[in-house]
Design a protein around this motif. Sequence first.
Motif, PDB file in Angstrom:
ATOM      1  N   GLN A  23      -0.962   9.897  -8.165  1.00  0.00           N
ATOM      2  CA  GLN A  23      -1.186   8.555  -7.645  1.00  0.00           C
ATOM      3  C   GLN A  23      -1.273   7.503  -8.743  1.00  0.00           C
ATOM      4  N   LEU A  64      -3.107   1.897  -3.805  1.00  0.00           N
ATOM      5  CA  LEU A  64      -2.989   3.181  -3.113  1.00  0.00           C
ATOM      6  C   LEU A  64      -3.365   3.009  -1.647  1.00  0.00           C
ATOM      7  N   ASP A  65      -2.623   3.648  -0.791  1.00  0.00           N
ATOM      8  CA  ASP A  65      -2.879   3.618   0.645  1.00  0.00           C
ATOM      9  C   ASP A  65      -3.970   4.644   0.949  1.00  0.00           C
ATOM     10  N   ARG A  66      -5.121   4.184   1.351  1.00  0.00           N
ATOM     11  CA  ARG A  66      -6.275   5.056   1.629  1.00  0.00           C
ATOM     12  C   ARG A  66      -6.427   5.363   3.120  1.00  0.00           C
ATOM     13  N   GLY A 123       0.569  13.142  -2.142  1.00  0.00           N
ATOM     14  CA  GLY A 123      -0.626  12.534  -2.713  1.00  0.00           C
ATOM     15  C   GLY A 123      -0.874  12.843  -4.173  1.00  0.00           C
ATOM     16  N   LEU A 140       1.803   5.467  -1.341  1.00  0.00           N
ATOM     17  CA  LEU A 140       1.263   6.795  -1.581  1.00  0.00           C
ATOM     18  C   LEU A 140       2.420   7.721  -1.927  1.00  0.00           C
ATOM     19  N   TYR A 161       0.864  -1.173   0.000  1.00  0.00           N
ATOM     20  CA  TYR A 161       0.000   0.000   0.000  1.00  0.00           C
ATOM     21  C   TYR A 161       0.902   1.224   0.000  1.00  0.00           C
TER      22      TYR A 161
END
Length: 131
Positions: free
Chosen positions: A72, A106-108, A69, A65, A63
């Motif tokens: 992406q 993607l790291d959410r 940000g 990022l 994950y």
Amino acid sequence: MAKNRFQDGPGPSQRQLRVGELIRRTLSDVLARGDVHDPDLNRLSITVGEVRTSPDLKIATAYVLPLGGKGQDDVLGLLARNKGELRRVIGKKLSLKFSPDLRFQLDRTFDRLDETRAMFEQDAVRRDLDE
């Protein structure tokens, strides 16, 4: 309803957690030092927040990022394009029996933190918490 394999059952084993963290650290180091032969990827600063491995340790999902940000989709494409080289470097540095197939998402986490903060700011939620 689809099941999430990371939330059902007893959770990841100690081995999965340990290998995932080793992969995360190694991947972070490789990306920070620019050990990949792709100038487009080396130009970016990428945070690797977490790596989850499958129970058999053959698949590792990282994950990630980009710093700030921005870009992406570009980051995911660049990482996917260099997946083979990253896999070789990780396998070599960690001396694993099998080098896991790398996947990138993607790291959410930060998005969820913002949503949680917004939820706690709602009047109805605040009223319930104050009681």
